[in-house]
Design an enzyme around this catalytic site. Sequence first.
Site, PDB file in Angstrom:
ATOM      1  CE1 TYR A  11      -2.756   3.294   0.916  1.00  0.00           C
ATOM      2  CE2 TYR A  11      -2.254   2.898   3.230  1.00  0.00           C
ATOM      3  CZ  TYR A  11      -2.791   3.697   2.237  1.00  0.00           C
ATOM      4  OH  TYR A  11      -3.374   4.889   2.575  1.00  0.00           O
ATOM      5  CG  ASP A  31       6.666  -6.562  -2.405  1.00  0.00           C
ATOM      6  OD1 ASP A  31       6.157  -7.675  -2.155  1.00  0.00           O
ATOM      7  OD2 ASP A  31       6.264  -5.504  -1.891  1.00  0.00           O
ATOM      8  CE  LYS A  35       0.185 -10.447   5.123  1.00  0.00           C
ATOM      9  NZ  LYS A  35      -1.144 -10.889   5.556  1.00  0.00           N
ATOM     10  N   GLY A  36       1.865  -8.009  -1.202  1.00  0.00           N
ATOM     11  CA  GLY A  36       1.768  -6.911  -2.164  1.00  0.00           C
ATOM     12  C   GLY A  36       1.062  -7.319  -3.451  1.00  0.00           C
ATOM     13  CB  ALA A  75       7.437  -4.873   7.890  1.00  0.00           C
ATOM     14  CG  ASN A  92       8.893 -10.557   6.995  1.00  0.00           C
ATOM     15  OD1 ASN A  92       9.833 -10.841   6.244  1.00  0.00           O
ATOM     16  ND2 ASN A  92       7.815  -9.941   6.568  1.00  0.00           N
ATOM     17  CE1 TYR A 141       4.374  -3.518  12.378  1.00  0.00           C
ATOM     18  CE2 TYR A 141       3.065  -2.021  13.728  1.00  0.00           C
ATOM     19  CZ  TYR A 141       3.777  -2.280  12.572  1.00  0.00           C
ATOM     20  OH  TYR A 141       3.900  -1.312  11.611  1.00  0.00           O
TER      21      TYR A 141
HETATM   22  N1  NAD Z   1      -0.264   1.309   7.013  1.00  0.00           N
HETATM   23  C1  NAD Z   1       0.038   2.053   8.079  1.00  0.00           C
HETATM   24  O1  NAD Z   1      -0.755   2.893   8.527  1.00  0.00           O
HETATM   25  C2  NAD Z   1       1.391   1.886   8.760  1.00  0.00           C
HETATM   26  C3  NAD Z   1       1.612   2.539   9.984  1.00  0.00           C
HETATM   27  C4  NAD Z   1       2.868   2.414  10.578  1.00  0.00           C
HETATM   28  C5  NAD Z   1       3.884   1.705   9.965  1.00  0.00           C
HETATM   29  N2  NAD Z   1       3.631   1.058   8.780  1.00  0.00           N
HETATM   30  C6  NAD Z   1       4.738   0.298   8.155  1.00  0.00           C
HETATM   31  O2  NAD Z   1       4.833   0.706   6.794  1.00  0.00           O
HETATM   32  C7  NAD Z   1       5.262  -0.378   5.979  1.00  0.00           C
HETATM   33  C8  NAD Z   1       4.309  -0.561   4.819  1.00  0.00           C
HETATM   34  O3  NAD Z   1       2.988  -0.781   5.315  1.00  0.00           O
HETATM   35  P1  NAD Z   1       1.791  -1.122   4.322  1.00  0.00           P
HETATM   36  O4  NAD Z   1       0.539  -0.766   5.044  1.00  0.00           O
HETATM   37  O5  NAD Z   1       2.080  -0.554   3.007  1.00  0.00           O
HETATM   38  O6  NAD Z   1       1.916  -2.723   4.294  1.00  0.00           O
HETATM   39  P2  NAD Z   1       1.664  -3.744   3.067  1.00  0.00           P
HETATM   40  O7  NAD Z   1       1.447  -5.082   3.707  1.00  0.00           O
HETATM   41  O8  NAD Z   1       0.649  -3.217   2.135  1.00  0.00           O
HETATM   42  O9  NAD Z   1       3.075  -3.757   2.327  1.00  0.00           O
HETATM   43  C9  NAD Z   1       4.187  -4.491   2.779  1.00  0.00           C
HETATM   44  C10 NAD Z   1       4.894  -5.065   1.548  1.00  0.00           C
HETATM   45  O10 NAD Z   1       6.062  -5.767   1.988  1.00  0.00           O
HETATM   46  C11 NAD Z   1       6.161  -6.988   1.261  1.00  0.00           C
HETATM   47  N3  NAD Z   1       6.926  -7.923   2.106  1.00  0.00           N
HETATM   48  C12 NAD Z   1       6.647  -8.335   3.357  1.00  0.00           C
HETATM   49  N4  NAD Z   1       7.603  -9.169   3.803  1.00  0.00           N
HETATM   50  C13 NAD Z   1       8.511  -9.295   2.800  1.00  0.00           C
HETATM   51  C14 NAD Z   1       9.739  -9.978   2.658  1.00  0.00           C
HETATM   52  N5  NAD Z   1      10.215 -10.774   3.628  1.00  0.00           N
HETATM   53  N6  NAD Z   1      10.434  -9.864   1.508  1.00  0.00           N
HETATM   54  C15 NAD Z   1       9.973  -9.064   0.493  1.00  0.00           C
HETATM   55  N7  NAD Z   1       8.815  -8.387   0.561  1.00  0.00           N
HETATM   56  C16 NAD Z   1       8.089  -8.496   1.703  1.00  0.00           C
HETATM   57  C17 NAD Z   1       4.718  -7.404   1.036  1.00  0.00           C
HETATM   58  O11 NAD Z   1       4.560  -8.297  -0.064  1.00  0.00           O
HETATM   59  C18 NAD Z   1       4.041  -6.056   0.781  1.00  0.00           C
HETATM   60  O12 NAD Z   1       4.040  -5.714  -0.594  1.00  0.00           O
HETATM   61  C19 NAD Z   1       5.375  -1.585   6.901  1.00  0.00           C
HETATM   62  O13 NAD Z   1       6.725  -1.714   7.281  1.00  0.00           O
HETATM   63  C20 NAD Z   1       4.503  -1.194   8.091  1.00  0.00           C
HETATM   64  O14 NAD Z   1       4.940  -1.824   9.269  1.00  0.00           O
HETATM   65  C21 NAD Z   1       2.412   1.123   8.160  1.00  0.00           C
END
Ligand code: NAD
Length: 330
Positions: A11, A31, A35-36, A75, A92, A141
């Site tokens: 996202y 990636d 999850k992506g 993550a 992870n 987390y």
């Molecule tokens: N969404 C929020 O409001 C929020 C708030 C605080 C922190 N974050 C942090 O921001 C980051 C992105 O969040 P998001 O909401 O876009 O999450 P998301 O799940 O949409 O995106 C995470 C991406 O990481 C990839 N991924 C996960 N583990 C992997 C691995 N081992 N190797 C390669 N790719 C991997 C997934 O396929 C996915 O595309 C994360 O680190 C999350 O902890 C998000």
Amino acid sequence: MRILVTGGAGYIGSVVVEETLRAGHETIVYDSLVKGHREMVAPDATFVEGDLHDRPLLEKVFREHSVEAVIHMAAFSLVGESVTAPGKYYANNVTAGLSLVDAMCACDVSKIVFSSTAAVYGEPEKQPIEESDRTAPTNPYGDTKLAFEHALKAYEGAYGLQYASLRYFNAAGASERCGELHDPETHLIPIVLQAAAGERPQVEIYGDDYPTGDGTCVRDYIHVIDLARAHVKALEILDDRSAIFNLGCGGDGYSVRQVIDAAERVTGKEIPFRISPRRPGDPAVLIASSEKIKTELGWEPELQDSDTIIESAWKWMRNRRDSDRAASSF
Ligand SMILES: NC(=O)c1ccc[n+]([C@@H]2O[C@H](COP(=O)([O-])OP(=O)(O)OC[C@H]3O[C@@H](n4cnc5c(N)ncnc54)[C@H](O)[C@@H]3O)[C@@H](O)[C@H]2O)c1
């Protein structure tokens, strides 16, 4: 610069990639798609399907593309799941993250912007929360994100890695192409919009007896485009130093009821909700002090109004539903 974005099919990552490209940086998305979504990756970015645990592949990509900096967003981030399956989160968010920074060090890549979280603060002692406030996560987390921040500091001392850790508050909204598509979805705004679209029966409000204006929890929502722009600015300081920044809009934030009211205004639909008991560990208010990032990086949110944020998410969601319907009618 040549930048590698881990999690760039997720996202927030997909919008960050739009902004790095817009700023003229050559961008490589790394990636695993665990999850992506491949279709969220901007067409002008190079895509490598790979896992963070795969250090040889990371080193190959760093060398082949002469990568100069990393934005590390990959993550797992479901708070509830981190409580029931902590090993998955440590593996992870910490171990795989170390594989990344070890590969960086082996290839002389010395700059990293890291996606941290407000969850590192746990139950805050005061509002708004400043970067120097106590960190005391209340779930695995948040623990894993804080552990990785500590690792970055140690790698700075040992190997000269320069890092910017961005502690996001609540990312929300969408760009033209990219929006929120988590499974399961745990974030309020997409849940509210799914209820508006008739895709879920109602919104669950966890507690309406908090010491806030209307009794529901207040959070700091930041438009994903404003958030993405901060990453481009953070890259610029990494020649000189490392730093930790909160990334929220500050101000008063929005309560759960205010978000629902705004979504009713934007969508023109009535959104059913139900009051449920409080969830353990949900603070009444979580608001960032965003003074540090404003002063030191010159970053300012431009899209913080709740209706603007929700409007962008609603538009993206409807476009996506329309294109899904069109594709399935062939
Ligand atoms: N969404 C929020 O409001 C929020 C708030 C605080 C922190 N974050 C942090 O921001 C980051 C992105 O969040 P998001 O909401 O876009 O999450 P998301 O799940 O949409 O995106 C995470 C991406 O990481 C990839 N991924 C996960 N583990 C992997 C691995 N081992 N190797 C390669 N790719 C991997 C997934 O396929 C996915 O595309 C994360 O680190 C999350 O902890 C998000």
